[in-house]
Design a protein around this motif. Structure first.
Motif, PDB file in Angstrom:
ATOM      1  N   GLY A  46       0.798  -1.220   0.000  1.00 45.21           N
ATOM      2  CA  GLY A  46       0.000   0.000   0.000  1.00 45.21           C
ATOM      3  C   GLY A  46       0.827   1.265   0.000  1.00 45.21           C
ATOM      4  O   GLY A  46       0.330   2.333  -0.395  1.00 45.21           O
ATOM      5  N   LEU A  47       2.097   1.178   0.438  1.00 47.16           N
ATOM      6  CA  LEU A  47       2.983   2.342   0.413  1.00 47.16           C
ATOM      7  C   LEU A  47       3.481   2.649  -0.993  1.00 47.16           C
ATOM      8  O   LEU A  47       4.066   3.710  -1.225  1.00 47.16           O
ATOM      9  CB  LEU A  47       4.179   2.121   1.345  1.00 47.16           C
ATOM     10  N   HIS A  48       3.260   1.741  -1.918  1.00 47.96           N
ATOM     11  CA  HIS A  48       3.644   1.944  -3.317  1.00 47.96           C
ATOM     12  C   HIS A  48       2.398   2.365  -4.100  1.00 47.96           C
ATOM     13  O   HIS A  48       1.430   1.612  -4.178  1.00 47.96           O
ATOM     14  CB  HIS A  48       4.222   0.659  -3.920  1.00 47.96           C
ATOM     15  N   LYS A 100      -1.956 -10.615  -3.310  1.00 39.52           N
ATOM     16  CA  LYS A 100      -2.922 -11.652  -3.668  1.00 39.52           C
ATOM     17  C   LYS A 100      -2.402 -13.002  -3.193  1.00 39.52           C
ATOM     18  O   LYS A 100      -1.235 -13.333  -3.414  1.00 39.52           O
ATOM     19  CB  LYS A 100      -3.151 -11.692  -5.189  1.00 39.52           C
ATOM     20  N   LEU A 101      -3.257 -13.766  -2.557  1.00 38.40           N
ATOM     21  CA  LEU A 101      -2.933 -15.128  -2.127  1.00 38.40           C
ATOM     22  C   LEU A 101      -3.924 -16.079  -2.769  1.00 38.40           C
ATOM     23  O   LEU A 101      -5.141 -15.902  -2.640  1.00 38.40           O
ATOM     24  CB  LEU A 101      -3.036 -15.259  -0.607  1.00 38.40           C
ATOM     25  N   HIS A 102      -3.404 -17.059  -3.477  1.00 38.00           N
ATOM     26  CA  HIS A 102      -4.274 -18.051  -4.103  1.00 38.00           C
ATOM     27  C   HIS A 102      -3.485 -19.332  -4.309  1.00 38.00           C
ATOM     28  O   HIS A 102      -2.298 -19.407  -3.983  1.00 38.00           O
ATOM     29  CB  HIS A 102      -4.837 -17.527  -5.429  1.00 38.00           C
ATOM     30  N   ASN A 103      -4.138 -20.331  -4.824  1.00 40.77           N
ATOM     31  CA  ASN A 103      -3.506 -21.617  -5.091  1.00 40.77           C
ATOM     32  C   ASN A 103      -3.434 -21.857  -6.590  1.00 40.77           C
ATOM     33  O   ASN A 103      -4.228 -21.324  -7.361  1.00 40.77           O
ATOM     34  CB  ASN A 103      -4.269 -22.753  -4.408  1.00 40.77           C
ATOM     35  N   GLY A 104      -2.469 -22.664  -6.998  1.00 40.32           N
ATOM     36  CA  GLY A 104      -2.311 -22.961  -8.416  1.00 40.32           C
ATOM     37  C   GLY A 104      -0.868 -22.773  -8.832  1.00 40.32           C
ATOM     38  O   GLY A 104       0.036 -23.439  -8.331  1.00 40.32           O
ATOM     39  N   GLY A 105      -0.630 -21.840  -9.760  1.00 42.98           N
ATOM     40  CA  GLY A 105       0.723 -21.622 -10.247  1.00 42.98           C
ATOM     41  C   GLY A 105       1.261 -22.831 -10.981  1.00 42.98           C
ATOM     42  O   GLY A 105       0.522 -23.752 -11.350  1.00 42.98           O
ATOM     43  N   SER A 106       2.553 -22.860 -11.161  1.00 41.52           N
ATOM     44  CA  SER A 106       3.184 -23.960 -11.895  1.00 41.52           C
ATOM     45  C   SER A 106       3.206 -25.252 -11.102  1.00 41.52           C
ATOM     46  O   SER A 106       3.220 -26.344 -11.674  1.00 41.52           O
ATOM     47  CB  SER A 106       4.619 -23.569 -12.276  1.00 41.52           C
ATOM     48  N   PHE A 107       3.195 -25.146  -9.750  1.00 38.24           N
ATOM     49  CA  PHE A 107       3.331 -26.329  -8.915  1.00 38.24           C
ATOM     50  C   PHE A 107       2.014 -26.789  -8.310  1.00 38.24           C
ATOM     51  O   PHE A 107       1.966 -27.842  -7.662  1.00 38.24           O
ATOM     52  CB  PHE A 107       4.331 -26.063  -7.778  1.00 38.24           C
ATOM     53  N   GLY A 108       0.962 -26.007  -8.477  1.00 42.04           N
ATOM     54  CA  GLY A 108      -0.323 -26.381  -7.904  1.00 42.04           C
ATOM     55  C   GLY A 108      -0.445 -26.143  -6.413  1.00 42.04           C
ATOM     56  O   GLY A 108      -1.409 -26.586  -5.781  1.00 42.04           O
ATOM     57  N   GLY A 109       0.527 -25.437  -5.831  1.00 42.99           N
ATOM     58  CA  GLY A 109       0.501 -25.168  -4.392  1.00 42.99           C
ATOM     59  C   GLY A 109       0.102 -23.734  -4.105  1.00 42.99           C
ATOM     60  O   GLY A 109      -0.702 -23.131  -4.815  1.00 42.99           O
ATOM     61  N   GLY A 110       0.672 -23.160  -3.038  1.00 45.00           N
ATOM     62  CA  GLY A 110       0.363 -21.794  -2.663  1.00 45.00           C
ATOM     63  C   GLY A 110       1.092 -20.791  -3.539  1.00 45.00           C
ATOM     64  O   GLY A 110       2.235 -21.016  -3.949  1.00 45.00           O
ATOM     65  N   VAL A 111       0.421 -19.685  -3.838  1.00 39.97           N
ATOM     66  CA  VAL A 111       1.008 -18.596  -4.636  1.00 39.97           C
ATOM     67  C   VAL A 111       0.792 -17.286  -3.900  1.00 39.97           C
ATOM     68  O   VAL A 111      -0.349 -16.898  -3.640  1.00 39.97           O
ATOM     69  CB  VAL A 111       0.387 -18.513  -6.036  1.00 39.97           C
ATOM     70  N   PHE A 112       1.885 -16.630  -3.548  1.00 41.58           N
ATOM     71  CA  PHE A 112       1.818 -15.282  -2.980  1.00 41.58           C
ATOM     72  C   PHE A 112       2.267 -14.298  -4.052  1.00 41.58           C
ATOM     73  O   PHE A 112       3.279 -14.497  -4.705  1.00 41.58           O
ATOM     74  CB  PHE A 112       2.741 -15.153  -1.772  1.00 41.58           C
ATOM     75  N   GLU A 113       1.498 -13.227  -4.245  1.00 41.82           N
ATOM     76  CA  GLU A 113       1.865 -12.195  -5.212  1.00 41.82           C
ATOM     77  C   GLU A 113       1.756 -10.824  -4.585  1.00 41.82           C
ATOM     78  O   GLU A 113       0.806 -10.541  -3.851  1.00 41.82           O
ATOM     79  CB  GLU A 113       0.938 -12.247  -6.442  1.00 41.82           C
ATOM     80  N   ILE A 114       2.727  -9.972  -4.879  1.00 45.13           N
ATOM     81  CA  ILE A 114       2.645  -8.562  -4.510  1.00 45.13           C
ATOM     82  C   ILE A 114       2.605  -7.757  -5.794  1.00 45.13           C
ATOM     83  O   ILE A 114       3.461  -7.931  -6.675  1.00 45.13           O
ATOM     84  CB  ILE A 114       3.793  -8.142  -3.579  1.00 45.13           C
ATOM     85  N   TRP A 115       1.586  -6.929  -5.936  1.00 45.21           N
ATOM     86  CA  TRP A 115       1.356  -6.127  -7.133  1.00 45.21           C
ATOM     87  C   TRP A 115       1.756  -4.702  -6.844  1.00 45.21           C
ATOM     88  O   TRP A 115       1.211  -4.063  -5.919  1.00 45.21           O
ATOM     89  CB  TRP A 115      -0.113  -6.191  -7.548  1.00 45.21           C
ATOM     90  N   LEU A 116       2.708  -4.182  -7.620  1.00 44.82           N
ATOM     91  CA  LEU A 116       3.217  -2.828  -7.410  1.00 44.82           C
ATOM     92  C   LEU A 116       3.006  -1.991  -8.673  1.00 44.82           C
ATOM     93  O   LEU A 116       3.387  -2.420  -9.765  1.00 44.82           O
ATOM     94  CB  LEU A 116       4.713  -2.868  -7.070  1.00 44.82           C
ATOM     95  N   PRO A 117       2.395  -0.799  -8.543  1.00 44.42           N
ATOM     96  CA  PRO A 117       2.129   0.025  -9.735  1.00 44.42           C
ATOM     97  C   PRO A 117       3.401   0.637 -10.301  1.00 44.42           C
ATOM     98  O   PRO A 117       4.405   0.753  -9.593  1.00 44.42           O
ATOM     99  CB  PRO A 117       1.188   1.114  -9.190  1.00 44.42           C
ATOM    100  N   GLY A 122      -0.468   7.701  -8.934  1.00 45.19           N
ATOM    101  CA  GLY A 122      -1.782   8.260  -9.221  1.00 45.19           C
ATOM    102  C   GLY A 122      -2.825   7.641  -8.305  1.00 45.19           C
ATOM    103  O   GLY A 122      -2.675   7.604  -7.089  1.00 45.19           O
ATOM    104  N   ARG A 123      -3.880   7.114  -8.900  1.00 44.02           N
ATOM    105  CA  ARG A 123      -4.918   6.458  -8.114  1.00 44.02           C
ATOM    106  C   ARG A 123      -4.657   4.971  -7.904  1.00 44.02           C
ATOM    107  O   ARG A 123      -5.410   4.310  -7.194  1.00 44.02           O
ATOM    108  CB  ARG A 123      -6.283   6.642  -8.807  1.00 44.02           C
ATOM    109  N   ARG A 124      -3.610   4.467  -8.519  1.00 48.77           N
ATOM    110  CA  ARG A 124      -3.309   3.042  -8.387  1.00 48.77           C
ATOM    111  C   ARG A 124      -2.441   2.795  -7.160  1.00 48.77           C
ATOM    112  O   ARG A 124      -1.503   3.535  -6.896  1.00 48.77           O
ATOM    113  CB  ARG A 124      -2.619   2.520  -9.641  1.00 48.77           C
ATOM    114  N   GLN A 125      -2.762   1.738  -6.434  1.00 47.82           N
ATOM    115  CA  GLN A 125      -2.041   1.410  -5.215  1.00 47.82           C
ATOM    116  C   GLN A 125      -1.674  -0.066  -5.221  1.00 47.82           C
ATOM    117  O   GLN A 125      -2.387  -0.894  -5.779  1.00 47.82           O
ATOM    118  CB  GLN A 125      -2.909   1.730  -3.995  1.00 47.82           C
TER     119      GLN A 125
END
Length: 226
Positions: A197-199, A209-226, A202-205
């Motif tokens: 959120g510190l990144h 995201k935490l979900h399952n899947g990816g290449s290994f079918g396990g846990g996926v953590f993602e940080i989205w930075l504008p 403009g209006r984008r922050q």
């Protein structure tokens, strides 16, 4: 007895800072010991456990200090341009001795792109995320980086059982919404969400995201930075 107005939050923050520095020195010593005694310590389960738990405590203390500074409105992002593959390679190198000692396969799949972010804050987020992945993976961990919808997306994937439904999340986390009965993971997610959120642009922050899947079918953590 003199009555003194003691700021206990400041006292605790100072103590946490000292403990963090001491653990940092301990981790450096463990790395040196592993290098000097690679044959005897490289596959030692007790030594690997010691290094893993010390790293986990160090990460927790880094996050506590960050959240304290956030509460004091004293945590800000110092945005600079970085070549993402180099940043991830340098970051993975820190974890390589432990990963190899535990027999965990690791890889990086990153587009040849530059990103604008606070390297120190993002390092804190990735340290904690990789540490969690080490805890839950079966045998593989991967760092990823790409550009999606105008965001830099950095991910950590593993081949473990994945996140339970209650932890799968998109967006930002509020402190009041956390369930600390589930362990220190909530602290790490709140820290990661706060750093994202510190990144802003403009209006984008930024967000996580935490979900399952990816290449290994396990846990996926993602940080989205504008």
């Amino acid at each position: 007895m003199n009555n003194q107005n003691i700021d206990f939050s400041m006292v605790l923050a100072s103590a946490v800072h000292d403990m963090k520095n001491s653990l940092g020195m301990l981790l450096n010593s463990l790395d040196e010991l592993r290098t000097e005694h690679e044959q005897s310590l490289g596959e030692s389960s007790r030594f690997n456990t010691l290094q893993y738990e010390a790293e986990r405590m160090h990460n927790d203390l880094v996050q506590l200090l960050g959240i304290y500074r956030l509460g004091e409105n004293n945590l800000s992002a110092h945005i600079e341009e970085h070549f993402v593959p180099d940043f991830l390679s340098e970051h993975m190198a820190r974890h390589t001795p432990l990963l190899e000692g535990l027999g965990i396969d690791y890889s990086i799949e990153a587009d040849q792109i530059n990103g604008f972010f606070d390297a120190d804050l993002l390092t804190g987020v990735l340290n904690n995320t990789i540490n969690n992945a080490i805890r839950y993976t079966k045998s593989r961990i991967r760092l990823t980086a790409s550009q999606r919808d105008g965001y830099l997306v950095i991910g950590v994937e593993d081949d473990g059982r994945g996140y339970p439904d209650s932890m799968q999340h998109t967006g930002t986390l509020s402190f009041k919404a956390l369930d600390f009965n589930s362990g220190s993971t909530s602290l790490g997610l709140f820290f990661a969400s706060s750093v994202a959120g510190l990144h802003s642009e403009g209006r984008r922050q930024g967000s996580i995201k935490l979900h399952n899947g990816g290449s290994f079918g396990g846990g996926v953590f993602e940080i989205w930075l504008p």
